[in-house]
Each structure stands twice: as C-alpha cells, then as structure tokens.
Design an enzyme around this catalytic site. Structure first.
Site, PDB file in Angstrom:
ATOM      1  N   CYS A  76       0.862  -1.183   0.000  1.00 41.05           N
ATOM      2  CA  CYS A  76       0.000   0.000   0.000  1.00 41.05           C
ATOM      3  C   CYS A  76       0.895   1.229   0.000  1.00 41.05           C
ATOM      4  CB  CYS A  76      -0.929   0.019   1.211  1.00 41.05           C
ATOM      5  SG  CYS A  76      -1.964   1.502   1.238  1.00 41.05           S
ATOM      6  N   CYS A 224      -4.749   5.473  -5.150  1.00 45.15           N
ATOM      7  CA  CYS A 224      -4.110   4.183  -4.868  1.00 45.15           C
ATOM      8  C   CYS A 224      -2.672   4.261  -5.351  1.00 45.15           C
ATOM      9  CB  CYS A 224      -4.846   3.044  -5.574  1.00 45.15           C
ATOM     10  SG  CYS A 224      -4.080   1.429  -5.289  1.00 45.15           S
TER      11      CYS A 224
HETATM   12  N1  API Z   1      -4.300   1.994  -1.487  1.00 41.56           N
HETATM   13  C1  API Z   1      -3.124   1.178  -1.614  1.00 41.56           C
HETATM   14  C2  API Z   1      -3.295  -0.089  -2.327  1.00 41.56           C
HETATM   15  C3  API Z   1      -4.019  -1.107  -1.575  1.00 41.56           C
HETATM   16  C4  API Z   1      -4.083  -2.352  -2.371  1.00 41.56           C
HETATM   17  C5  API Z   1      -5.097  -3.282  -1.867  1.00 41.56           C
HETATM   18  N2  API Z   1      -6.442  -2.843  -2.166  1.00 41.56           N
HETATM   19  C6  API Z   1      -4.844  -4.685  -2.348  1.00 41.56           C
HETATM   20  O1  API Z   1      -5.646  -5.552  -1.967  1.00 41.56           O
HETATM   21  O2  API Z   1      -3.874  -4.971  -3.063  1.00 41.56           O
HETATM   22  C7  API Z   1      -1.966   1.941  -2.203  1.00 41.56           C
HETATM   23  O3  API Z   1      -1.887   3.141  -2.015  1.00 41.56           O
HETATM   24  O4  API Z   1      -1.091   1.328  -2.803  1.00 41.56           O
END
Ligand code: API
Length: 294
Positions: A76, A224
C-alpha cells in the site's frame, strides 16, 4: 497487554488510512475489527497499516496491511507514506526500512515534508501477478468487459507491485467510465485467482496520466499508490510514457513516480494526519482522543 492501541486516522492524497500502533504486542488486528471500524462513517477507511515490532534485524517495523473488507494486502503505497509521517513525528527520524509480507521497503521523508517510498521492483510474469492461465506478454492480455463486439474496457496491462494490478488504457476522461459497475466484476474475474486492483488510466502526456482505481478489498478509492506505480511502469513498458511520470488520482492529488534504471519504482507524495484515538484490535471498538489531552 492493554486492550486498546493508539491509532491515527490519516490520508495519502485522499486514500483513507488508519495507522495502528501494534508495537509491543503479539496479537493482530482481526478481520472482524477491520470490518467494524469501516462500518462507522467517522473511521471508514481504505487500508489499515498495523505497525508491529520488527521481525528482521536492520528493519524498523513489520507492517501488516488490511483492506476494509478485512482481507490482507501485500502493498500500500499511500499507507506507507502515512506510516513514515507518523513515525517521523514520533522519533524525528527521516529514513525507515519496513518489512511487509511482500519484502522490504525503504522510505524517506524529505525537508519539504514530501515522502518517497521505494516500492521495489515490479514483476510482470503471469505467475507473479498471479493470473490463472499463461500469458507470455503481460503488456496486453486478453480480457474485456461490455458488449462482446464493442467492449467498454479491454486488453489491460498487468503488473505486480507486490500486489496484483490490471491497468486498462482509455482514450476518454476516466470519469466517463462506470468503474463502480465494472470494478467488482473485474476484481473477481476468474483470471485473477487472488483478485486484482483494477485501474483505468488515461495518458495525457509523455510524463503524465490520470487514473481511477477500483481496489481489491476496498472498492473505489480517492487514490491508490501501488496502482499509480503499476500504471506508470506499464505505460513505460508499452511506450506510452517515459519512466518518470506524474500520476493524478481521483482526489486531484498527484504522485511523482519514477521507474529507476536499477528497476526500482520510487513513489513521492504527501501524507496528512486527520485525528487520533485508540482502538481495540479484536473488536474494532474505538474512541477519539480528546483534543489537547495528550
Ligand atoms: N491503497 C493502496 C493499495 C491497496 C491495495 C489493496 N487494495 C490490495 O488488496 O492490493 C496503495 O496506495 O497502494
């Protein structure tokens, strides 16, 4: 061992993050606690970053990442910047090495407060994502959604930044696609045995793109970080951009992504503290700190 642990509600360009201090304890934040914390509008989040004692000499902490559905994530990017800011505020230190289930991460807070995280080397093998079947070239795989003769989204690039990502390239504004409708179908498509984070990306210049992401285990988010990295390396691999790009998130926030010559992907952006409290890692019961009481 006290019941409650300190937490900070933070965000990384709108990605809602809870940084929980689990140091000095043997227990973990339960899936039930994560789900309960997410039900409350005041603490709704995309990821919990649980800071545990280091497991490996030379690292500062072991970080466990939970999605809002209680599942675990291997990476993350935005949450890691929040962890850096929280630990920097506590210790005055500027550089950190974290261990996650996906390996080691180095991160640094700069003089101006921006934070860089080295998310390591991307992986592109079909088993690395993972995909359920062999694709020799993951720059463009066969997958589409919408009418069979006029798909709305098709031929994504796929990449692992520790976690699985599919990037659909689009020509129109990213807001003109119903990602809330297609996201859940693609996240759970049988081609992705561990599900996947689903991003649509519009390249706007050799060094710029705008993305929206339907996150695995969290749904639509305002940003993300690992998706921004996966989109940046995939754009460079397909010659849509160079190796240094600015990625604009749905929040309007921007991340600078650099795919260095040594293959490491460096993400730079801000982190923001919102409020602090304490939570019960077993049940998710929580309480906000009284301002000025600390
Ligand atoms: N918000 C996160 C990613 C989370 C990924 C997650 N949703 C997964 O299950 O891989 C970021 O800033 O990289």
């Amino acid at each position: 061992m006290s019941v409650r642990v300190p937490f900070a509600r933070m965000n990384g360009i709108g990605n809602e993050i809870i940084v929980a201090d689990m140091r000095g304890r043997a227990d973990r934040i339960s899936a039930a606690a994560a789900i309960a914390i997410n039900v409350d509008p005041a603490t709704r989040f995309d990821q919990i970053m649980a800071i545990h004692d280091p497991r490996t000499p030379g690292t500062d902490a072991y970080v466990e990442i939970l999605n809002s559905d209680g599942s675990h994530a291997q990476a993350c990017g935005n949450g890691t910047r929040c962890v850096v800011q929280a630990l920097s505020a506590e210790t005055g230190r500027k550089t950190f090495t974290f261990e996650t289930v996906a390996g080691l991460l180095n991160a640094r807070e700069h003089e101006d407060g921006l934070i860089s995280v080295d998310l390591g080397k991307p992986r592109f093998g079909w088993q690395d994502i993972p995909l359920a079947e062999e694709f020799r070239d993951t720059r463009m795989i066969e997958l589409q959604i919408g009418p069979i003769d006029a798909p709305v989204l098709h031929s994504p690039s796929v990449a692992s930044m520790g976690n699985p990502h599919a990037i659909f390239w689009v020509d129109r504004d990213v807001w003109s696609y119903e990602l809330d409708r297609f996201g859940p179908l693609l996240e759970n498509h049988p081609l992705f045995p561990e599900r996947a984070n689903i991003t649509i990306a519009q390249v706007t210049a050799r060094d710029a793109m705008t993305i929206r992401t339907w996150e695995r285990g969290a749904g639509l988010t305002l940003a993300c970080g690992s998706a921004a990295c996966a989109a940046a390396v995939s754009a460079a691999r397909t010659n849509r951009t160079g190796r240094s790009v600015t990625v604009t998130a749905p929040s309007g926030g921007k991340l600078a992504i650099e795919w260095r010559d040594d293959d490491h992907v460096i993400m730079t952006g801000p982190a923001e503290w919102e409020f602090s409290g304490t939570l019960d890692p077993a049940t998710g019961a929580w309480q906000r700190d009284v301002e000025g009481a600390a």
